[in-house]
Design a protein around this motif. Structure first.
Motif: not given
Length: 350
Positions: A115-137
């Motif tokens: 639903g609309p939420s222009f004033d408050e952030f809404v959490e979108m929890r990912l289906d599974e964590p996304v890993r970020l490796e060092r040295g890479k975007k």
């Protein structure tokens, strides 16, 4: 101390320690601690439309092994939302590495209606964590299929700023806005290109950090703060000193003890006498602003005439941050010169 962040400490990974004689080079780094954090961006409510592309990467500042993103928080009218990721970043608007229109290069990691939420952030929890490796975007794309121009809020990249947010653990890079209600769509609602560069993600990123534990390899040792490195050297020297109780222990035991010490137990400064993280970041930003100011003077004279006086240039420079359209035009001129065709002449009201 580093910039503040909301912190929730999670229990260390439950792994039984190996026997001392198994602690050989290369094995110690497997036993790592985990903490979770959130990082907010600035929010000036500059724009909103259907989506935003941006990159995340682990910071090089601290001895972390990798980062795992668990949630993305945004605000706006929202509606049918998706989040996508791609390795090696989104590649920007132009160039052979750009992937902003290549849906096959992306993986959907979240899909829900909100639903609309222009004033408050809404959490979108990912289906599974996304890993970020060092040295890479890693590229992220938040999109809503809602019609209209209020689905997802984002900001302009202000002139004289890098647009990079770095809290010492996670780096949030500048963004590209997307104006099509169709994921990866190429056309804006009124026609023309659906992408707008020089934008900033607005929201919150929830992520976990896998901290590296020390091991005796030189490359690993160099990644730890100065105080930790000095503690290791002191322990090793004491173990070599006749009459010291530590001399009864072998190197493996000394290494095992240091391996079980937290990376920040002996201080967080990476250099013994150098500036802190905040001081270095402030100096880098100031140097960047100084360079940008000189480039801005030159660009304004090229755009509006070499005959402008110094005072006229200074007066115009003061107006840039107060005028989003001028700010956007100047940024694009500096980045692309006369080749930029991604301006707002098509009626973009994003």
């Amino acid at each position: 101390t580093r910039p503040s962040a909301m912190t929730e400490v999670v229990q260390p990974v439950d792994v039984a320690p190996p026997p001392v004689n198994a602690l050989v080079r290369g094995e110690l780094a497997e036993f790592i601690d985990y903490q979770s954090f959130t990082q907010d961006t600035q929010d000036r409510e500059d724009h909103s439309f259907c989506g935003v592309f941006f990159d995340l990467s682990p910071s090089d500042e601290l001895p972390l092994s990798y980062v795992e993103v668990t949630s993305i928080w945004v605000r706006g009218d929202l509606g049918p939302c998706t989040i996508w990721t791609t390795p090696d970043g989104h590649g920007g608007v132009r160039g052979p590495s750009s992937k902003v229109y290549e849906q096959d290069a992306w993986r959907c990691v979240y899909e829900r209606d909100h639903g609309p939420s222009f004033d408050e952030f809404v959490e979108m929890r990912l289906d599974e964590p996304v890993r970020l490796e060092r040295g890479k975007k890693t590229g992220f794309y938040v999109h809503s299929k809602s019609q209209g121009d209020r689905a997802v809020v984002y900001d302009d990249q202000r002139y004289g700023t890098r647009g990079v947010v770095d809290d010492g653990r996670l780096v949030i890079w500048p963004a590209v806005a997307h104006l099509s209600c169709r994921p990866f769509g190429r056309r804006a609602p009124w026609g023309g290109d659906a992408l707008r560069s020089n934008r900033l993600f607005v929201g919150r990123v929830a992520y976990g950090v896998r901290w590296l534990l020390w091991n005796p390899e030189p490359a690993c040792h160099a990644r730890f703060p100065a105080g930790f490195r000095q503690a290791v050297e002191t322990m090793v020297l004491c173990a070599r000193r006749p009459g010291c109780e530590l001399s009864r222990l072998g190197d493996e035991v000394i290494f095992y003890i240091m391996n079980k010490c937290g990376w920040d137990w002996f201080g967080e400064n990476m250099t013994a006498d150098g500036p802190s993280f905040e001081e270095r970041k402030a100096a880098e930003q100031e140097a960047y602003r100084a360079r940008e100011r000189e480039e801005r003077r030159h660009a304004l004279r090229q755009m509006f005439g070499e005959g402008m006086s110094d005072q006229e240039v200074e007066n115009l420079m003061e107006q840039v941050d107060d005028n989003p359209n001028l700010n956007y035009m100047l940024l694009n001129y500096l980045m692309y010169g006369d080749q930029d065709d991604d301006d707002d002449d098509d009626g973009d009201d994003d």
